[in-house]
Write an enzyme that holds these catalytic residues in place. Structure first.
Site, mmCIF file in Angstrom:
data_model
loop_
_atom_site.group_PDB
_atom_site.id
_atom_site.type_symbol
_atom_site.label_atom_id
_atom_site.label_comp_id
_atom_site.label_asym_id
_atom_site.label_seq_id
_atom_site.Cartn_x
_atom_site.Cartn_y
_atom_site.Cartn_z
ATOM 1 N N ARG A 54 -2.389 -1.580 -8.149
ATOM 2 C CA ARG A 54 -3.693 -1.060 -7.728
ATOM 3 C C ARG A 54 -3.682 0.448 -8.015
ATOM 4 O O ARG A 54 -2.724 1.139 -7.693
ATOM 5 C CB ARG A 54 -3.912 -1.275 -6.234
ATOM 6 C CG ARG A 54 -5.209 -0.635 -5.733
ATOM 7 C CD ARG A 54 -5.256 -0.542 -4.216
ATOM 8 N NE ARG A 54 -5.179 -1.855 -3.608
ATOM 9 C CZ ARG A 54 -4.721 -2.055 -2.365
ATOM 10 N NH1 ARG A 54 -4.290 -1.054 -1.639
ATOM 11 N NH2 ARG A 54 -4.687 -3.275 -1.879
ATOM 12 N N ASP B 272 0.855 -1.186 0.000
ATOM 13 C CA ASP B 272 0.000 0.000 0.000
ATOM 14 C C ASP B 272 0.891 1.236 0.000
ATOM 15 O O ASP B 272 2.003 1.199 0.530
ATOM 16 C CB ASP B 272 -0.878 0.042 1.266
ATOM 17 C CG ASP B 272 -2.023 -0.970 1.201
ATOM 18 O OD1 ASP B 272 -2.090 -1.748 0.240
ATOM 19 O OD2 ASP B 272 -2.845 -0.964 2.136
HETATM 20 C C1 LIG Z 1 -9.403 -1.116 -2.153
HETATM 21 C C2 LIG Z 1 -8.827 0.223 -1.890
HETATM 22 C C3 LIG Z 1 -7.486 0.348 -1.552
HETATM 23 C C4 LIG Z 1 -6.929 1.602 -1.322
HETATM 24 N N1 LIG Z 1 -5.578 1.725 -1.086
HETATM 25 C C5 LIG Z 1 -5.025 2.961 -0.960
HETATM 26 C C6 LIG Z 1 -3.615 3.155 -0.824
HETATM 27 O O1 LIG Z 1 -2.829 2.200 -0.784
HETATM 28 N N2 LIG Z 1 -3.142 4.421 -0.721
HETATM 29 C C7 LIG Z 1 -3.967 5.515 -0.761
HETATM 30 O O2 LIG Z 1 -3.486 6.655 -0.700
HETATM 31 N N3 LIG Z 1 -5.307 5.356 -0.886
HETATM 32 C C8 LIG Z 1 -5.858 4.121 -0.973
HETATM 33 N N4 LIG Z 1 -7.211 4.002 -1.118
HETATM 34 C C9 LIG Z 1 -8.102 5.176 -0.899
HETATM 35 C C10 LIG Z 1 -8.277 5.976 -2.169
HETATM 36 O O3 LIG Z 1 -7.093 6.639 -2.494
HETATM 37 C C11 LIG Z 1 -9.412 7.018 -2.016
HETATM 38 O O4 LIG Z 1 -9.042 7.916 -1.009
HETATM 39 C C12 LIG Z 1 -10.766 6.437 -1.687
HETATM 40 O O5 LIG Z 1 -11.019 5.258 -2.362
HETATM 41 C C13 LIG Z 1 -11.876 7.470 -2.016
HETATM 42 O O6 LIG Z 1 -11.916 7.727 -3.381
HETATM 43 P P1 LIG Z 1 -12.953 7.007 -4.385
HETATM 44 O O7 LIG Z 1 -12.198 6.663 -5.617
HETATM 45 O O8 LIG Z 1 -13.578 5.837 -3.711
HETATM 46 O O9 LIG Z 1 -14.046 8.051 -4.774
HETATM 47 P P2 LIG Z 1 -14.489 9.469 -4.173
HETATM 48 O O10 LIG Z 1 -13.847 10.538 -4.990
HETATM 49 O O11 LIG Z 1 -14.313 9.469 -2.693
HETATM 50 O O12 LIG Z 1 -16.029 9.426 -4.467
HETATM 51 C C14 LIG Z 1 -16.539 9.681 -5.759
HETATM 52 C C15 LIG Z 1 -18.040 9.602 -5.737
HETATM 53 O O13 LIG Z 1 -18.439 8.227 -5.534
HETATM 54 C C16 LIG Z 1 -19.598 8.186 -4.703
HETATM 55 N N5 LIG Z 1 -19.268 7.462 -3.460
HETATM 56 C C17 LIG Z 1 -18.040 7.308 -2.928
HETATM 57 N N6 LIG Z 1 -18.097 6.577 -1.815
HETATM 58 C C18 LIG Z 1 -19.386 6.262 -1.612
HETATM 59 C C19 LIG Z 1 -20.093 5.526 -0.634
HETATM 60 N N7 LIG Z 1 -19.468 4.956 0.399
HETATM 61 N N8 LIG Z 1 -21.432 5.409 -0.758
HETATM 62 C C20 LIG Z 1 -22.095 5.983 -1.780
HETATM 63 N N9 LIG Z 1 -21.471 6.705 -2.754
HETATM 64 C C21 LIG Z 1 -20.153 6.831 -2.676
HETATM 65 C C22 LIG Z 1 -20.001 9.624 -4.424
HETATM 66 O O14 LIG Z 1 -20.914 10.024 -5.398
HETATM 67 C C23 LIG Z 1 -18.691 10.378 -4.589
HETATM 68 O O15 LIG Z 1 -18.856 11.732 -4.929
HETATM 69 C C24 LIG Z 1 -7.767 2.750 -1.385
HETATM 70 C C25 LIG Z 1 -9.117 2.617 -1.733
HETATM 71 C C26 LIG Z 1 -9.644 1.392 -2.000
HETATM 72 C C27 LIG Z 1 -11.088 1.294 -2.421
#
Ligand SMILES: Cc1cc2nc3c(=O)[nH]c(=O)nc-3n(C[C@H](O)[C@H](O)[C@H](O)COP(=O)(O)OP(=O)(O)OC[C@H]3O[C@@H](n4cnc5c(N)ncnc54)[C@H](O)[C@@H]3O)c2cc1C
Length: 325
Positions: free
Chosen positions: A178, A130
């Site tokens: 990822r 990660d």
């Molecule tokens: C499996 C996984 C591993 C990860 N590993 C890392 C890592 O190693 N390092 C790191 O820096 N980050 C990591 N992240 C976090 C990532 O960088 C983001 O901060 C996080 O996923 C939020 O961004 P998003 O792409 O989900 O969308 P966002 O930009 O948060 O959301 C976009 C839109 O999607 C919809 N939405 C989002 N969440 C929800 C919800 N719960 N319910 C309903 N609608 C929703 C909303 O409409 C929102 O406006 C990881 C995330 C995941 C899923």
């Protein structure tokens, strides 16, 4: 300071992390953290595997500052690997190199990672590094590259908010990657700050690795990005076995099941362990609505107290800083 910065500041507060550990997993986090023990996380893996969903397991751990803590983290991860192997589960490991000593002893960290990667390699289990803040990003990449010379079961995460993200995706195109938007607070000198810019770069990254790279894990809860990926793979005849979607445990669960049922590879990120507080606060930082979605279900006095203490400490810090200026 906005709400995102506020929750990130809480996630980095060592005293609150320690306090939360004493309370146990009863503060609202249990809907996004799959227990505190290995048997608990294994039960969840089995439940998800039965629905056709793979898992990536994260043994939570923050603020590791000495050798004993790093060794304890290594041993916990090894125990998870042994169990995944013994029980023939469809699961792999996500780890944070800082948990294994990266911030205080690089060689110790390398040796810990070596033992983990080698054991996992013997069992055919993948290890994902990660990515955390920019401060440790390149050291983490370098450790992974050293290990990749001997073992092919390692890969990492590219955070789309960094200006250098595409360059990093090109450098690691031969790795399983990822792709995420990025979860930490980074300065405007290093990273895009608006959702629009981050999303644009995220799409570029996804398209690049799908077309040129090894296996791609698209880790997002964003339905617009997911819809874009579905169209893109169809247009470019990219086979389903070249990629998977990933989401965090407890978020958009219905969508997770739907994507798996539609025939896409799906992998749920399963964090577990006593050290859940920093992880939980970063989830609130990403999407303040999560406060409603998550905490509302099990909001209790202790959660309120913990966030309240954080707010108080934060306000006091600001006042002290102002007074000093
Ligand atoms: C499996 C996984 C591993 C990860 N590993 C890392 C890592 O190693 N390092 C790191 O820096 N980050 C990591 N992240 C976090 C990532 O960088 C983001 O901060 C996080 O996923 C939020 O961004 P998003 O792409 O989900 O969308 P966002 O930009 O948060 O959301 C976009 C839109 O999607 C919809 N939405 C989002 N969440 C929800 C919800 N719960 N319910 C309903 N609608 C929703 C909303 O409409 C929102 O406006 C990881 C995330 C995941 C899923």
């Amino acid at each position: 300071m906005n709400l995102r910065d506020f929750f990130i500041a809480l996630s980095e507060n060592r005293a609150l992390n320690a306090g939360a550990q004493k309370f146990g997993l009863r503060l609202g986090a249990q809907s996004v953290v799959a227990g505190t023990t290995i048997p608990e996380v294994i039960t969840t893996i089995k439940r998800l595997n039965a629905k056709g969903i793979a898992c990536t397991v994260d043994n939570l751990g923050e603020f590791v500052h000495d050798e004993a803590e790093a060794l304890a983290a290594k041993n916990n991860i090894l125990a998870v690997i042994e169990t995944i192997h013994a029980e023939e589960l469809n699961a792999h490991i996500s780890l944070k190199p800082t948990q294994l000593g990266l911030s205080f002893d690089l060689e110790l960290c390398y040796n810990n990672l070596y033992d983990i990667v080698k054991t996992a390699h013997d069992y055919g289990i993948f290890i994902n590094f990660d990515t955390e803040t920019y401060e440790t990003l390149h050291q983490s990449f370098e450790l992974m590259e050293r290990l990749h010379k001997e073992f092919d079961n390692v890969g990492t995460v590219i955070q789309a908010y960094f200006y250098e993200a595409l360059e990093n995706a090109e450098r690691f195109k031969d790795y399983r990657l990822r792709l995420v938007k990025g979860a930490y607070k980074e300065s405007a000198s290093l990273a895009y700050q608006t959702k629009e810019d981050i999303d644009k770069n995220y799409i570029k990254l996804i398209e690049y690795h799908l077309l040129n790279g090894k296996f791609t894990s698209i880790a997002t809860h964003d339905h617009n990005i997911i819809a874009h990926v579905k169209r893109f793979v169809k247009e470019h005849n990219i086979p389903h076995d070249a990629f998977e979607f990933q989401m965090l445990y407890g978020f958009r669960s219905e969508m997770q099941y739907e994507l798996a049922a539609e025939g896409f590879n799906f992998c749920t990120y399963l964090p577990f362990g006593a050290d859940w507080y920093g992880y939980f606060m970063r989830r609130l930082a990403e999407r303040p609505q999560n406060l409603e979605l998550v905490v509302k279900q099990v909001f209790d006095k202790k959660t309120t107290a913990l966030i309240g203490v954080g707010l108080g400490a934060f306000a006091l810090g600001r006042l002290t800083k102002r007074a000093k200026k």
